[in-house]
Design an enzyme around this catalytic site. Structure first.
Site, PDB file in Angstrom:
ATOM      1  CG  ASP A  87      -1.811   1.201   1.333  1.00 41.92           C
ATOM      2  OD1 ASP A  87      -1.660   2.140   0.519  1.00 41.92           O
ATOM      3  OD2 ASP A  87      -2.669   1.221   2.234  1.00 41.92           O
ATOM      4  CG  ASN A 121       3.294   2.519 -12.707  1.00 42.58           C
ATOM      5  OD1 ASN A 121       3.008   3.194 -13.687  1.00 42.58           O
ATOM      6  ND2 ASN A 121       2.581   1.458 -12.354  1.00 42.58           N
ATOM      7  CE1 TYR A 123      -4.162  10.610 -12.858  1.00 41.47           C
ATOM      8  CE2 TYR A 123      -4.036  12.098 -14.746  1.00 41.47           C
ATOM      9  CZ  TYR A 123      -3.689  10.909 -14.129  1.00 41.47           C
ATOM     10  OH  TYR A 123      -2.854  10.024 -14.778  1.00 41.47           O
ATOM     11  CE  LYS A 136      -0.522  10.634 -12.123  1.00 43.48           C
ATOM     12  NZ  LYS A 136       0.447   9.580 -11.759  1.00 43.48           N
ATOM     13  CB  ILE A 160      -1.524   4.497 -21.824  1.00 43.05           C
ATOM     14  CG1 ILE A 160      -0.529   5.669 -21.934  1.00 43.05           C
ATOM     15  CG2 ILE A 160      -0.844   3.174 -22.162  1.00 43.05           C
ATOM     16  CD1 ILE A 160       0.142   5.821 -23.277  1.00 43.05           C
ATOM     17  CB  THR A 189      -3.914   1.364 -18.437  1.00 36.10           C
ATOM     18  OG1 THR A 189      -4.146   2.760 -18.177  1.00 36.10           O
ATOM     19  CG2 THR A 189      -2.566   1.188 -19.120  1.00 36.10           C
TER      20      THR A 189
END
Length: 260
Positions: free
Chosen positions: A65, A92, A158, A162, A193, A195
């Site tokens: 975690d 990541n 977000y 980032k 991407i 994902t």
């Protein structure tokens, strides 16, 4: 070219799927031993086991975690003890969220993204740096996003987290250079991407993945959605000694998006 990271030990967070899994598989193919860490321990073990079919003993899994600093200290210590050092850290692990405009946003949404996307990066750098210096040359690769370089509606937390990863990476790079250590730190900024992070956009398209991808591709000059390996190869370069004089910078993997 083969063996580009031969002899290196890499810890990759969020490596049970998506980008992290692609990075783990590529780095092992190029000679590294990899600690596959993820909050989903079963999936992490499955990825490590799959890698070891063709590369026996090159990957091991840890339940991790990344929002828990105590767990960071344990995982880093265990990886170093198991592999005899650590020369690469890839932060990541990350999370997106539903597209929410400011008036509807919540403190809980912000806190969740802050903890997973940004604070975890600080924990990783803090606990890995002494070991990266001991195994130098070392490299930290922090996965940010094009959303950390260019804003978009509905992506406030977000984008903010980032962008924080982007600036924090530069800070670590300068601190290590000032200390005279041979540890570099850079950030990688993917666009869309293939994902799970695209799920909110697919939901907006009524669950129609092809329709969602078509909408997203309109803003990408190369007119395609990226593949996980598009990002993994950038990480491979930054993890390798080929990038020995590269620090404090960012690599965008965006099909030309930010060039417009």
């Amino acid at each position: 070219m083969t063996g580009r990271v031969a002899g290196k030990v890499a810890l990759i967070t969020g490596a049970a799927q998506g980008l992290g899994e692609a990075m783990a598989r590529l780095l092992v193919r190029e000679g590294a031993r990899v600690a596959v860490t993820d909050i989903n321990a079963d999936a992490a073990r499955a990825v490590a086991a799959s890698i070891n079919v063709d590369h026996p003993g090159q990957a091991e899994a840890w339940a991790h975690d990344v929002t828990d600093e105590a767990r960071w200290a344990e995982v880093v210590a265990e990886v170093v003890a198991r592999f005899g050092g650590m020369s690469v850290l890839v932060n990541n692990a990350g999370v997106g969220g539903d597209l929410i405009f400011a008036e509807q946003d919540t403190a809980e949404n912000w806190q969740r993204q802050f903890d997973i996307n940004l604070r975890s990066v600080m924990f990783g750098c803090k606990h890995a740096l002494p070991h990266l210096r001991a195994s130098a040359p070392g490299s930290i690769v922090n996965i940010s996003s094009v959303a950390g370089l260019a804003a978009a509606p509905g992506m406030g937390p977000y984008s903010a987290t980032k962008a924080g990863v982007w600036m924090y990476s530069k800070t670590i790079a300068l601190e290590e250079a000032k200390l005279g250590s041979d540890v570099r730190c850079n950030s990688v900024h993917p666009v869309f991407i293939k994902t799970a992070i695209l799920d909110p956009f697919i939901n907006l398209a009524g669950g129609d993945e092809a329709k969602a991808h078509e909408r997203l591709m309109r803003g990408i000059p190369m007119r395609r959605i990226g593949e996980p390996d598009d990002v993994a190869y950038a990480v491979l370069y930054l993890a390798s000694d080929e990038s020995r004089f590269v620090t404090g910078t960012e690599i965008t993997i965006d099909g030309g998006t930010l060039a417009q």
